[in-house]
Design a protein around this motif. Structure first.
Motif, short mmCIF file in Angstrom:
data_model
loop_
_atom_site.label_atom_id
_atom_site.label_comp_id
_atom_site.label_asym_id
_atom_site.label_seq_id
_atom_site.Cartn_x
_atom_site.Cartn_y
_atom_site.Cartn_z
N HIS A 11 0.60 -1.55 -0.12
CA HIS A 11 0.05 0.18 -0.39
C HIS A 11 0.88 1.39 0.12
O HIS A 11 1.85 1.50 0.68
CB HIS A 11 -1.05 -0.23 1.34
N HIS A 58 1.05 3.38 1.68
CA HIS A 58 0.90 4.60 2.81
C HIS A 58 2.11 3.91 3.61
O HIS A 58 3.13 4.29 3.79
CB HIS A 58 -0.46 5.07 3.65
N HIS A 94 -4.33 10.36 -2.34
CA HIS A 94 -4.54 10.61 -3.08
C HIS A 94 -4.99 11.82 -4.17
O HIS A 94 -5.50 12.50 -5.42
CB HIS A 94 -6.72 10.63 -2.86
N PRO A 96 -7.19 3.66 -4.78
CA PRO A 96 -7.44 4.42 -3.77
C PRO A 96 -6.54 5.44 -2.77
O PRO A 96 -6.40 6.30 -2.81
CB PRO A 96 -7.19 3.18 -1.86
N LEU A 156 -8.35 10.55 4.06
CA LEU A 156 -6.56 11.76 4.20
C LEU A 156 -6.19 10.61 3.35
O LEU A 156 -5.36 10.25 2.27
CB LEU A 156 -6.12 11.78 5.00
N CYS A 157 -5.96 8.86 3.26
CA CYS A 157 -6.04 7.81 2.62
C CYS A 157 -6.08 7.21 2.02
O CYS A 157 -5.81 6.75 0.77
CB CYS A 157 -5.69 7.08 4.33
N GLY A 158 -7.47 7.26 2.04
CA GLY A 158 -8.64 6.33 1.27
C GLY A 158 -8.94 5.25 1.47
O GLY A 158 -9.54 4.29 0.81
N GLY A 188 -6.94 -0.66 2.51
CA GLY A 188 -5.89 -0.52 3.20
C GLY A 188 -4.35 -0.50 3.24
O GLY A 188 -3.92 -1.33 2.72
N CYS A 189 -3.73 0.11 4.04
CA CYS A 189 -2.29 0.43 4.09
C CYS A 189 -1.84 -1.62 5.74
O CYS A 189 -3.09 -2.02 5.59
CB CYS A 189 -0.98 0.98 4.94
N ALA A 190 -0.96 -1.80 5.19
CA ALA A 190 -0.14 -2.77 6.28
C ALA A 190 -1.14 -2.92 7.22
O ALA A 190 -1.53 -3.41 8.64
CB ALA A 190 1.19 -3.29 6.36
N ARG A 249 0.75 7.37 11.53
CA ARG A 249 -0.58 5.92 11.16
C ARG A 249 -1.24 5.46 12.17
O ARG A 249 -1.81 4.38 12.20
CB ARG A 249 1.31 5.60 11.10
#
Lengths: 414, 147
Positions: free
Chosen positions: A351, A353, A370, A383, B37-39, B62-64, B122
Protein backbone atom coordinates in the motif's frame (compact mmCIF):
# COMPACT_ATOMS: atom_id res chain seq x y z
CA UNK A 1 18.55 41.41 -0.59
CA UNK A 2 20.62 38.53 -1.86
CA UNK A 3 21.92 38.87 -5.36
CA UNK A 4 21.17 36.08 -7.79
CA UNK A 5 23.96 34.82 -9.99
CA UNK A 6 23.04 34.15 -13.56
CA UNK A 7 23.93 30.60 -14.52
CA UNK A 8 25.88 30.25 -17.69
CA UNK A 9 27.02 27.18 -19.53
CA UNK A 10 25.67 23.74 -18.71
CA UNK A 11 23.27 23.04 -15.88
CA UNK A 12 25.27 22.37 -12.73
CA UNK A 13 22.97 20.57 -10.31
CA UNK A 14 25.50 20.55 -7.47
CA UNK A 15 25.77 24.31 -7.67
CA UNK A 16 21.98 24.57 -7.62
CA UNK A 17 21.79 22.24 -4.61
CA UNK A 18 24.19 24.46 -2.69
CA UNK A 19 21.60 27.24 -2.98
CA UNK A 20 19.03 25.24 -0.95
CA UNK A 21 20.03 25.01 2.72
CA UNK A 22 17.53 22.25 3.60
CA UNK A 23 19.06 19.85 1.11
CA UNK A 24 22.11 19.55 3.36
CA UNK A 25 20.15 17.93 6.16
CA UNK A 26 19.68 14.30 7.01
CA UNK A 27 16.40 12.52 7.63
CA UNK A 28 16.44 9.39 9.76
CA UNK A 29 20.20 9.21 9.43
CA UNK A 30 20.19 9.35 5.64
CA UNK A 31 20.75 12.24 3.23
CA UNK A 32 17.41 13.81 2.40
CA UNK A 33 16.10 12.93 -1.06
CA UNK A 34 13.26 15.41 -1.43
CA UNK A 35 10.95 14.08 -4.14
CA UNK A 36 7.72 15.80 -3.07
CA UNK A 37 8.13 18.98 -5.08
CA UNK A 38 4.67 18.85 -6.62
CA UNK A 39 3.24 19.23 -3.11
CA UNK A 40 5.62 22.00 -2.12
CA UNK A 41 9.12 22.86 -3.26
CA UNK A 42 12.03 23.90 -1.05
CA UNK A 43 13.29 27.47 -0.89
CA UNK A 44 16.69 28.71 -2.02
CA UNK A 45 18.68 30.97 0.30
CA UNK A 46 17.83 33.89 -2.00
CA UNK A 47 14.13 33.51 -1.08
CA UNK A 48 14.76 32.92 2.62
CA UNK A 49 17.05 35.96 2.73
CA UNK A 50 14.64 38.18 0.81
CA UNK A 51 11.84 37.42 3.28
CA UNK A 52 14.10 37.83 6.32
CA UNK A 53 15.79 40.92 4.88
CA UNK A 54 12.43 42.57 4.42
CA UNK A 55 11.44 41.82 8.01
CA UNK A 56 14.79 43.03 9.33
CA UNK A 57 14.98 46.31 7.48
CA UNK A 58 11.88 47.37 5.55
CA UNK A 59 8.65 46.11 7.07
CA UNK A 60 5.65 48.42 7.30
CA UNK A 61 2.16 48.39 5.82
CA UNK A 62 1.89 49.03 2.12
CA UNK A 63 0.01 51.73 0.19
CA UNK A 64 -0.68 53.66 3.38
CA UNK A 65 2.00 55.56 5.25
CA UNK A 66 4.05 58.45 4.00
CA UNK A 67 6.94 57.38 6.17
CA UNK A 68 10.09 55.82 4.77
CA UNK A 69 9.48 52.21 5.76
CA UNK A 70 6.00 52.22 4.29
CA UNK A 71 7.37 53.62 1.05
CA UNK A 72 10.09 50.97 0.99
CA UNK A 73 7.66 48.17 1.73
CA UNK A 74 5.33 49.43 -0.98
CA UNK A 75 8.16 49.68 -3.48
CA UNK A 76 9.31 46.12 -2.71
CA UNK A 77 5.78 44.75 -2.87
CA UNK A 78 5.06 46.46 -6.18
CA UNK A 79 8.45 45.42 -7.55
CA UNK A 80 7.43 41.82 -6.84
CA UNK A 81 4.26 42.41 -8.82
CA UNK A 82 6.31 43.63 -11.76
CA UNK A 83 8.49 40.48 -11.49
CA UNK A 84 5.38 38.32 -11.55
CA UNK A 85 4.09 40.25 -14.57
CA UNK A 86 7.27 39.65 -16.51
CA UNK A 87 7.43 36.01 -15.39
CA UNK A 88 4.18 35.18 -17.20
CA UNK A 89 4.39 38.06 -19.70
CA UNK A 90 1.20 39.80 -18.65
CA UNK A 91 0.55 43.10 -20.45
CA UNK A 92 0.32 45.15 -17.26
CA UNK A 93 0.78 44.91 -13.48
CA UNK A 94 -2.90 45.85 -13.19
CA UNK A 95 -3.51 42.25 -14.25
CA UNK A 96 -1.47 40.71 -11.42
CA UNK A 97 -3.42 40.06 -8.21
CA UNK A 98 -1.59 38.71 -5.18
CA UNK A 99 -3.60 36.12 -3.27
CA UNK A 100 -2.93 33.24 -0.91
CA UNK A 101 -2.48 30.79 -3.76
CA UNK A 102 -4.12 28.98 -6.63
CA UNK A 103 -7.05 27.79 -4.52
CA UNK A 104 -7.97 31.32 -3.51
CA UNK A 105 -7.57 32.46 -7.11
CA UNK A 106 -10.06 29.90 -8.41
CA UNK A 107 -12.50 30.79 -5.65
CA UNK A 108 -12.16 34.48 -6.51
CA UNK A 109 -12.92 33.86 -10.17
CA UNK A 110 -15.86 31.61 -9.32
CA UNK A 111 -17.39 34.17 -6.99
CA UNK A 112 -16.44 37.50 -8.60
CA UNK A 113 -16.69 36.50 -12.24
CA UNK A 114 -19.00 33.49 -12.26
CA UNK A 115 -21.59 34.16 -9.60
CA UNK A 116 -23.08 37.41 -10.99
CA UNK A 117 -23.14 36.03 -14.53
CA UNK A 118 -24.24 32.43 -14.40
CA UNK A 119 -27.86 31.42 -14.86
CA UNK A 120 -29.55 28.10 -14.19
CA UNK A 121 -28.56 25.65 -16.94
CA UNK A 122 -25.34 27.45 -17.84
CA UNK A 123 -22.35 25.14 -17.99
CA UNK A 124 -18.87 25.10 -16.51
CA UNK A 125 -16.41 22.74 -18.12
CA UNK A 126 -13.50 21.10 -16.28
CA UNK A 127 -11.48 17.98 -17.05
CA UNK A 128 -11.41 14.68 -15.17
CA UNK A 129 -7.84 15.25 -13.98
CA UNK A 130 -8.42 18.44 -12.02
CA UNK A 131 -7.15 19.04 -8.51
CA UNK A 132 -9.97 19.45 -5.96
CA UNK A 133 -9.25 23.20 -5.94
CA UNK A 134 -10.40 23.38 -9.56
CA UNK A 135 -13.52 21.31 -8.86
CA UNK A 136 -15.02 22.28 -5.52
CA UNK A 137 -15.22 26.09 -6.09
CA UNK A 138 -17.19 25.36 -9.28
CA UNK A 139 -19.46 22.89 -7.51
CA UNK A 140 -20.17 25.58 -4.93
CA UNK A 141 -20.87 28.07 -7.72
CA UNK A 142 -23.25 25.59 -9.34
CA UNK A 143 -25.07 25.25 -6.03
CA UNK A 144 -25.42 29.03 -5.84
CA UNK A 145 -26.49 29.69 -9.42
CA UNK A 146 -28.09 26.53 -10.80
CA UNK A 147 -25.26 26.16 -13.30
CA UNK A 148 -24.09 22.67 -14.24
CA UNK A 149 -20.54 21.29 -13.93
CA UNK A 150 -19.53 19.12 -16.88
CA UNK A 151 -16.42 16.97 -16.96
CA UNK A 152 -14.28 16.25 -20.02
CA UNK A 153 -13.09 12.63 -19.89
CA UNK A 154 -9.52 11.37 -19.92
CA UNK A 155 -8.13 8.17 -21.37
CA UNK A 156 -6.09 5.39 -19.74
CA UNK A 157 -2.89 7.35 -20.30
CA UNK A 158 -4.29 10.35 -18.47
CA UNK A 159 -4.72 12.45 -21.61
CA UNK A 160 -7.71 14.78 -21.76
CA UNK A 161 -9.92 13.87 -24.73
CA UNK A 162 -9.72 16.91 -27.01
CA UNK A 163 -12.43 15.75 -29.42
CA UNK A 164 -14.84 15.20 -26.56
CA UNK A 165 -13.88 18.60 -25.22
CA UNK A 166 -14.76 20.24 -28.54
CA UNK A 167 -18.04 18.37 -28.61
CA UNK A 168 -18.88 19.46 -25.06
CA UNK A 169 -18.29 23.16 -25.75
CA UNK A 170 -21.86 24.22 -26.24
CA UNK A 171 -24.13 27.25 -26.41
CA UNK A 172 -24.53 27.18 -22.61
CA UNK A 173 -20.81 26.81 -21.78
CA UNK A 174 -19.79 29.93 -19.88
CA UNK A 175 -16.50 28.98 -18.21
CA UNK A 176 -13.75 26.53 -19.10
CA UNK A 177 -11.37 25.79 -16.18
CA UNK A 178 -8.43 23.50 -16.85
CA UNK A 179 -5.18 22.45 -15.25
CA UNK A 180 -2.18 23.27 -17.41
CA UNK A 181 -0.34 20.32 -15.83
CA UNK A 182 -1.98 17.54 -13.79
CA UNK A 183 -0.70 17.31 -10.22
CA UNK A 184 -1.63 13.64 -9.84
CA UNK A 185 -0.50 12.31 -13.24
CA UNK A 186 1.91 14.86 -14.65
CA UNK A 187 -0.01 15.20 -17.92
CA UNK A 188 0.83 18.43 -19.74
CA UNK A 189 -2.21 19.66 -21.62
CA UNK A 190 -1.77 21.19 -25.08
CA UNK A 191 -3.45 24.11 -23.35
CA UNK A 192 -3.20 26.53 -26.25
CA UNK A 193 -5.52 24.40 -28.41
CA UNK A 194 -8.03 24.07 -25.57
CA UNK A 195 -8.01 27.82 -24.97
CA UNK A 196 -8.25 28.71 -28.67
CA UNK A 197 -11.39 26.61 -29.04
CA UNK A 198 -13.03 28.26 -26.01
CA UNK A 199 -12.05 31.76 -27.06
CA UNK A 200 -13.47 31.29 -30.57
CA UNK A 201 -16.79 30.61 -28.89
CA UNK A 202 -16.52 33.58 -26.52
CA UNK A 203 -16.18 31.40 -23.41
CA UNK A 204 -14.23 32.66 -20.39
CA UNK A 205 -11.16 30.57 -19.56
CA UNK A 206 -9.21 29.87 -16.39
CA UNK A 207 -5.95 27.91 -16.30
CA UNK A 208 -4.73 26.31 -13.07
CA UNK A 209 -1.02 26.77 -13.59
CA UNK A 210 0.18 25.64 -10.15
CA UNK A 211 2.02 22.61 -11.55
CA UNK A 212 3.16 24.35 -14.74
CA UNK A 213 5.03 27.49 -13.73
CA UNK A 214 7.85 25.67 -11.87
CA UNK A 215 8.69 23.65 -14.97
CA UNK A 216 7.97 25.57 -18.16
CA UNK A 217 7.87 29.13 -19.43
CA UNK A 218 4.37 30.58 -19.48
CA UNK A 219 3.23 33.48 -21.64
CA UNK A 220 -0.35 34.43 -20.79
CA UNK A 221 -0.66 36.75 -23.79
CA UNK A 222 0.35 33.98 -26.15
CA UNK A 223 -2.07 31.61 -24.39
CA UNK A 224 -4.88 34.14 -24.57
CA UNK A 225 -6.63 32.96 -21.40
CA UNK A 226 -8.81 35.18 -19.24
CA UNK A 227 -7.31 33.92 -15.99
CA UNK A 228 -4.12 32.09 -15.04
CA UNK A 229 -3.47 31.09 -11.42
CA UNK A 230 -0.36 29.81 -9.63
CA UNK A 231 1.13 29.39 -6.16
CA UNK A 232 4.47 30.61 -4.81
CA UNK A 233 5.40 27.55 -2.77
CA UNK A 234 5.36 25.18 -5.72
CA UNK A 235 7.95 27.34 -7.50
CA UNK A 236 10.50 27.59 -4.66
CA UNK A 237 8.81 30.58 -3.01
CA UNK A 238 7.00 30.90 0.33
CA UNK A 239 3.60 29.45 1.22
CA UNK A 240 0.57 31.71 1.52
CA UNK A 241 1.29 33.72 -1.62
CA UNK A 242 0.14 33.19 -5.16
CA UNK A 243 -0.94 35.07 -8.24
CA UNK A 244 -4.13 35.42 -10.16
CA UNK A 245 -3.52 36.83 -13.59
CA UNK A 246 -6.69 38.30 -15.06
CA UNK A 247 -7.02 39.92 -18.45
CA UNK A 248 -7.63 43.59 -17.75
CA UNK A 249 -10.93 43.92 -19.57
CA UNK A 250 -12.22 40.79 -17.85
CA UNK A 251 -11.17 42.07 -14.41
CA UNK A 252 -12.67 45.50 -15.11
CA UNK A 253 -16.06 43.90 -15.65
CA UNK A 254 -15.96 42.13 -12.28
CA UNK A 255 -17.23 43.33 -8.95
CA UNK A 256 -14.98 42.91 -5.89
CA UNK A 257 -14.98 39.62 -4.04
CA UNK A 258 -13.94 40.67 -0.55
CA UNK A 259 -14.43 44.12 0.92
CA UNK A 260 -12.06 45.92 3.26
CA UNK A 261 -9.09 48.21 3.40
CA UNK A 262 -6.85 48.76 0.37
CA UNK A 263 -9.56 47.80 -2.11
CA UNK A 264 -11.35 51.16 -1.83
CA UNK A 265 -10.76 54.73 -2.93
CA UNK A 266 -13.27 56.25 -0.55
CA UNK A 267 -15.75 54.96 1.99
CA UNK A 268 -18.74 56.68 3.49
CA UNK A 269 -22.06 55.41 4.76
CA UNK A 270 -23.62 56.88 1.63
CA UNK A 271 -21.51 54.66 -0.55
CA UNK A 272 -18.05 53.35 -1.32
CA UNK A 273 -15.86 53.80 -4.37
CA UNK A 274 -13.70 50.83 -5.21
CA UNK A 275 -10.01 51.08 -5.92
CA UNK A 276 -8.37 50.59 -9.30
CA UNK A 277 -6.98 47.30 -10.52
CA UNK A 278 -5.33 45.26 -9.17
CA UNK A 279 -5.94 46.62 -5.65
CA UNK A 280 -9.69 46.20 -5.99
CA UNK A 281 -9.14 42.48 -5.50
CA UNK A 282 -6.63 42.73 -2.67
CA UNK A 283 -8.74 43.59 0.37
CA UNK A 284 -6.84 43.94 3.63
CA UNK A 285 -3.12 44.01 4.32
CA UNK A 286 -1.61 41.56 1.86
CA UNK A 287 1.13 38.97 2.41
CA UNK A 288 3.87 41.51 1.77
CA UNK A 289 6.76 39.30 2.85
CA UNK A 290 5.36 36.42 0.80
CA UNK A 291 5.11 38.54 -2.33
CA UNK A 292 8.71 39.70 -1.88
CA UNK A 293 9.78 36.07 -1.41
CA UNK A 294 7.88 35.08 -4.53
CA UNK A 295 9.65 37.87 -6.41
CA UNK A 296 12.98 36.44 -5.25
CA UNK A 297 11.94 32.96 -6.39
CA UNK A 298 11.11 34.37 -9.82
CA UNK A 299 14.52 36.05 -9.98
CA UNK A 300 16.10 32.74 -9.03
CA UNK A 301 14.27 30.74 -11.70
CA UNK A 302 15.00 33.34 -14.36
CA UNK A 303 18.70 33.39 -13.50
CA UNK A 304 18.88 29.66 -14.17
CA UNK A 305 16.43 29.75 -17.05
CA UNK A 306 13.17 27.87 -17.44
CA UNK A 307 14.39 26.06 -20.50
CA UNK A 308 17.42 24.72 -18.69
CA UNK A 309 15.27 23.70 -15.71
CA UNK A 310 12.79 21.93 -17.95
CA UNK A 311 15.58 20.10 -19.74
CA UNK A 312 17.16 18.87 -16.50
CA UNK A 313 13.80 17.74 -15.13
CA UNK A 314 12.86 15.89 -18.31
CA UNK A 315 16.18 14.04 -18.15
CA UNK A 316 15.39 13.05 -14.57
CA UNK A 317 11.92 11.89 -15.58
CA UNK A 318 13.31 9.71 -18.36
CA UNK A 319 15.95 8.28 -16.04
CA UNK A 320 13.44 7.59 -13.26
CA UNK A 321 10.95 6.01 -15.64
CA UNK A 322 13.63 3.62 -16.88
CA UNK A 323 14.98 2.87 -13.39
CA UNK A 324 11.59 2.07 -11.90
CA UNK A 325 10.07 0.26 -14.87
CA UNK A 326 11.60 -3.13 -14.01
CA UNK A 327 10.51 -3.13 -10.36
CA UNK A 328 8.24 -6.17 -10.05
CA UNK A 329 4.58 -5.25 -9.69
CA UNK A 330 5.13 -1.53 -10.28
CA UNK A 331 2.54 0.13 -12.51
CA UNK A 332 2.72 3.75 -13.58
CA UNK A 333 -0.49 5.73 -13.22
CA UNK A 334 -0.41 8.43 -15.89
CA UNK A 335 1.56 7.73 -19.03
CA UNK A 336 0.74 10.71 -21.22
CA UNK A 337 3.22 11.33 -24.03
CA UNK A 338 3.89 14.79 -22.67
CA UNK A 339 4.48 14.81 -18.92
CA UNK A 340 6.01 17.10 -16.35
CA UNK A 341 8.66 15.66 -14.06
CA UNK A 342 6.52 13.55 -11.79
CA UNK A 343 5.54 9.92 -11.61
CA UNK A 344 2.57 8.36 -9.88
CA UNK A 345 2.66 4.61 -9.40
CA UNK A 346 1.30 1.67 -7.50
CA UNK A 347 3.15 -1.45 -6.39
CA UNK A 348 1.21 -4.66 -6.24
CA UNK A 349 0.80 -5.93 -2.70
CA UNK A 350 2.25 -2.86 -1.02
CA UNK A 351 0.00 0.00 0.00
CA UNK A 352 1.24 3.54 -0.78
CA UNK A 353 1.16 4.55 2.88
CA UNK A 354 3.41 1.71 3.89
CA UNK A 355 5.71 2.66 1.02
CA UNK A 356 5.71 6.26 2.22
CA UNK A 357 6.75 5.22 5.73
CA UNK A 358 9.49 2.85 4.56
CA UNK A 359 10.82 5.43 2.11
CA UNK A 360 10.87 8.09 4.82
CA UNK A 361 12.93 5.80 7.04
CA UNK A 362 15.53 5.93 4.27
CA UNK A 363 15.40 9.70 3.87
CA UNK A 364 13.27 9.64 0.70
CA UNK A 365 10.29 12.04 0.83
CA UNK A 366 7.42 11.24 -1.53
CA UNK A 367 3.70 11.92 -1.46
CA UNK A 368 1.26 9.11 -0.92
CA UNK A 369 -2.51 9.32 -1.09
CA UNK A 370 -5.08 10.70 -3.48
CA UNK A 371 -3.17 13.93 -4.21
CA UNK A 372 -6.35 16.01 -3.83
CA UNK A 373 -7.54 14.46 -7.08
CA UNK A 374 -9.99 11.80 -5.92
CA UNK A 375 -11.80 11.62 -9.30
CA UNK A 376 -8.48 10.68 -10.92
CA UNK A 377 -7.97 7.89 -8.37
CA UNK A 378 -11.53 6.72 -8.99
CA UNK A 379 -10.97 6.70 -12.75
CA UNK A 380 -7.89 4.49 -12.42
CA UNK A 381 -9.59 2.33 -9.78
CA UNK A 382 -6.96 2.87 -7.09
CA UNK A 383 -7.52 4.31 -3.59
CA UNK A 384 -4.14 6.02 -3.62
CA UNK A 385 -0.82 6.20 -5.42
CA UNK A 386 2.75 6.98 -4.53
CA UNK A 387 4.03 10.08 -6.29
CA UNK A 388 7.65 11.10 -6.77
CA UNK A 389 7.97 14.59 -8.22
CA UNK A 390 11.25 16.09 -9.30
CA UNK A 391 12.47 19.65 -9.13
CA UNK A 392 15.45 21.52 -10.42
CA UNK A 393 17.73 20.33 -7.60
CA UNK A 394 17.05 16.61 -7.83
CA UNK A 395 19.69 14.16 -9.00
CA UNK A 396 20.01 10.71 -10.51
CA UNK A 397 21.53 9.53 -7.22
CA UNK A 398 18.27 10.44 -5.46
CA UNK A 399 16.32 8.42 -7.99
CA UNK A 400 18.66 5.49 -7.30
CA UNK A 401 17.92 5.95 -3.59
CA UNK A 402 14.19 5.88 -4.39
CA UNK A 403 14.62 2.65 -6.30
CA UNK A 404 16.58 0.99 -3.49
CA UNK A 405 14.00 2.11 -0.92
CA UNK A 406 11.16 0.72 -3.05
CA UNK A 407 12.91 -2.63 -3.36
CA UNK A 408 13.48 -2.66 0.39
CA UNK A 409 9.79 -1.96 1.02
CA UNK A 410 8.78 -4.78 -1.28
CA UNK A 411 11.11 -7.26 0.43
CA UNK A 412 9.75 -6.20 3.78
CA UNK A 413 6.04 -6.03 3.11
CA UNK A 414 5.01 -8.08 0.15
CA UNK B 1 12.35 5.41 14.88
CA UNK B 2 12.74 1.78 14.02
CA UNK B 3 10.85 0.43 11.07
CA UNK B 4 11.13 -3.15 12.30
CA UNK B 5 9.18 -2.07 15.37
CA UNK B 6 6.30 -0.88 13.18
CA UNK B 7 6.23 -3.72 10.68
CA UNK B 8 6.66 -6.60 13.12
CA UNK B 9 6.29 -10.12 11.79
CA UNK B 10 2.77 -10.43 13.20
CA UNK B 11 1.69 -7.27 11.35
CA UNK B 12 3.22 -8.33 8.07
CA UNK B 13 1.65 -11.77 8.42
CA UNK B 14 -1.84 -10.41 9.16
CA UNK B 15 -1.52 -8.01 6.23
CA UNK B 16 -0.54 -10.79 3.85
CA UNK B 17 -3.18 -13.17 5.14
CA UNK B 18 -5.89 -11.19 6.88
CA UNK B 19 -8.07 -13.33 9.17
CA UNK B 20 -11.86 -13.14 9.07
CA UNK B 21 -11.69 -11.32 5.75
CA UNK B 22 -14.84 -11.19 3.67
CA UNK B 23 -18.55 -10.71 4.07
CA UNK B 24 -20.35 -12.45 6.91
CA UNK B 25 -23.50 -14.17 5.67
CA UNK B 26 -25.40 -14.02 8.93
CA UNK B 27 -24.36 -10.52 9.89
CA UNK B 28 -27.00 -8.51 11.69
CA UNK B 29 -24.81 -5.50 12.36
CA UNK B 30 -22.41 -3.79 10.04
CA UNK B 31 -20.75 -0.42 9.62
CA UNK B 32 -18.49 1.36 7.21
CA UNK B 33 -15.46 3.41 8.11
CA UNK B 34 -13.11 5.42 5.99
CA UNK B 35 -9.98 7.41 6.33
CA UNK B 36 -10.43 10.19 3.78
CA UNK B 37 -6.80 11.26 3.79
CA UNK B 38 -5.57 7.77 2.94
CA UNK B 39 -8.51 6.54 0.94
CA UNK B 40 -8.77 3.56 3.32
CA UNK B 41 -12.18 1.94 3.36
CA UNK B 42 -13.37 -0.67 5.81
CA UNK B 43 -16.58 -2.59 6.32
CA UNK B 44 -17.12 -4.52 9.55
CA UNK B 45 -19.78 -7.23 9.87
CA UNK B 46 -21.03 -8.65 13.17
CA UNK B 47 -23.14 -11.56 14.23
CA UNK B 48 -24.35 -11.01 17.77
CA UNK B 49 -25.78 -13.40 20.32
CA UNK B 50 -27.34 -11.29 23.01
CA UNK B 51 -24.49 -9.12 24.20
CA UNK B 52 -21.73 -11.26 22.75
CA UNK B 53 -19.95 -10.98 19.39
CA UNK B 54 -20.47 -14.48 18.02
CA UNK B 55 -18.75 -13.83 14.73
CA UNK B 56 -17.04 -10.94 12.95
CA UNK B 57 -15.57 -10.25 9.56
CA UNK B 58 -14.26 -7.29 7.63
CA UNK B 59 -13.69 -6.15 4.08
CA UNK B 60 -11.95 -3.23 2.52
CA UNK B 61 -8.73 -1.73 1.29
CA UNK B 62 -6.02 -0.16 3.36
CA UNK B 63 -2.39 -0.12 4.27
CA UNK B 64 -0.62 -2.91 6.15
CA UNK B 65 -1.24 -1.26 9.50
CA UNK B 66 -4.93 -0.79 8.83
CA UNK B 67 -5.44 -4.30 7.46
CA UNK B 68 -3.39 -6.02 10.16
CA UNK B 69 -5.11 -4.04 12.89
CA UNK B 70 -8.55 -5.06 11.60
CA UNK B 71 -7.44 -8.67 11.30
CA UNK B 72 -5.98 -8.75 14.82
CA UNK B 73 -9.05 -7.00 16.19
CA UNK B 74 -11.37 -9.51 14.57
CA UNK B 75 -9.56 -12.36 16.33
CA UNK B 76 -9.44 -10.51 19.63
CA UNK B 77 -13.09 -9.53 19.96
CA UNK B 78 -14.74 -12.76 18.88
CA UNK B 79 -16.69 -14.17 21.81
CA UNK B 80 -16.41 -10.99 23.86
CA UNK B 81 -19.20 -8.86 25.31
CA UNK B 82 -19.77 -5.20 24.49
CA UNK B 83 -18.26 -4.16 27.82
CA UNK B 84 -15.20 -6.31 27.26
CA UNK B 85 -14.77 -4.83 23.77
CA UNK B 86 -14.98 -1.34 25.19
CA UNK B 87 -12.27 -2.17 27.75
CA UNK B 88 -10.10 -3.70 25.07
CA UNK B 89 -10.47 -0.65 22.83
CA UNK B 90 -9.46 1.53 25.78
CA UNK B 91 -6.29 -0.51 26.22
CA UNK B 92 -5.52 -0.47 22.49
CA UNK B 93 -6.09 3.27 22.33
CA UNK B 94 -3.72 3.87 25.27
CA UNK B 95 -1.12 1.67 23.63
CA UNK B 96 -1.40 3.56 20.32
CA UNK B 97 -1.27 7.06 21.69
CA UNK B 98 0.52 7.19 25.05
CA UNK B 99 4.25 6.85 25.33
CA UNK B 100 4.20 6.56 29.10
CA UNK B 101 1.65 3.77 29.20
CA UNK B 102 2.68 0.22 29.94
CA UNK B 103 1.14 -2.09 27.40
CA UNK B 104 -1.67 -3.96 29.13
CA UNK B 105 -0.90 -7.58 29.69
CA UNK B 106 -4.24 -8.79 28.34
CA UNK B 107 -3.70 -7.34 24.85
CA UNK B 108 -2.17 -10.53 23.54
CA UNK B 109 -1.30 -10.36 19.85
CA UNK B 110 -2.71 -6.82 19.64
CA UNK B 111 0.45 -5.70 21.42
CA UNK B 112 2.21 -6.09 18.06
CA UNK B 113 0.72 -2.70 17.20
CA UNK B 114 2.63 -0.92 19.98
CA UNK B 115 5.21 0.39 17.49
CA UNK B 116 2.55 2.53 15.80
CA UNK B 117 2.80 5.18 18.52
CA UNK B 118 6.23 6.16 17.20
CA UNK B 119 4.53 7.06 13.89
CA UNK B 120 1.84 9.64 14.75
CA UNK B 121 0.63 9.84 11.15
CA UNK B 122 -0.22 6.14 11.25
CA UNK B 123 -2.28 6.00 14.47
CA UNK B 124 -5.42 6.62 12.43
CA UNK B 125 -4.63 3.61 10.27
CA UNK B 126 -4.58 1.36 13.32
CA UNK B 127 -7.66 2.81 14.99
CA UNK B 128 -10.02 2.97 12.00
CA UNK B 129 -11.23 -0.61 12.51
CA UNK B 130 -12.04 0.00 16.16
CA UNK B 131 -14.10 3.09 15.40
CA UNK B 132 -15.91 1.11 12.73
CA UNK B 133 -16.54 -1.77 15.13
CA UNK B 134 -18.00 0.66 17.67
CA UNK B 135 -20.30 2.06 15.00
CA UNK B 136 -21.44 -1.44 14.08
CA UNK B 137 -22.14 -2.24 17.74
CA UNK B 138 -24.05 1.02 18.14
CA UNK B 139 -26.06 0.29 15.00
CA UNK B 140 -24.96 3.59 13.53
CA UNK B 141 -26.03 4.11 9.92
CA UNK B 142 -23.64 6.90 8.96
CA UNK B 143 -20.12 5.85 7.91
CA UNK B 144 -17.49 6.75 10.49
CA UNK B 145 -14.44 8.69 9.48
CA UNK B 146 -11.09 9.30 11.09
CA UNK B 147 -11.27 13.01 10.33
Amino acid sequence: MAAVRVMRGHFDVERVRADFPVLARQVNGRPLAYLDNAASAQQPAAVIDAVAGYARAHHANVHRGVHTLSQEATALYEAAREKARRFINAASTTEIIFLRGTTEAVNLVAQAHGRPRLKPGDEILVSWLEHHSNIVPWQMLCGQTGAVLRVVPIDRRGVVDFDRYLAMLGPRTRIVALAHVSNALGTVLPIRAFLDAARERGIATLVDGAQAVPHLAVDVQALGCDFYAFSGHKMYGPTGIGVLYGRERTLEAMTPWQGGGDMILSVSFDGTTYNHLPHRFEAGTPNIAGAIGLGAAIDYLKAIGMERIGHHEQELLAYATARLADIPGLAFVGTAPEKSSLMSFTIEGVHPHDLGTVLDSEGVAVRTGHHCAMPVMEYFGVPATTRASFGLYNTRAEIDALREALLHAIRMLR
Amino acid sequence: MDLADLYRDVIVDHNRRPRNFGRLAGAIHSAEGNNPLCGDKLHVFLEMKDDIIRDISFEGTGCAISTASASLMSEAVKGRSRAQVADLFGSVHRMLTRHDAETDADLGKLAALAGVREFPMRVKCASLCWHTLNAALAGSAAPVTTE
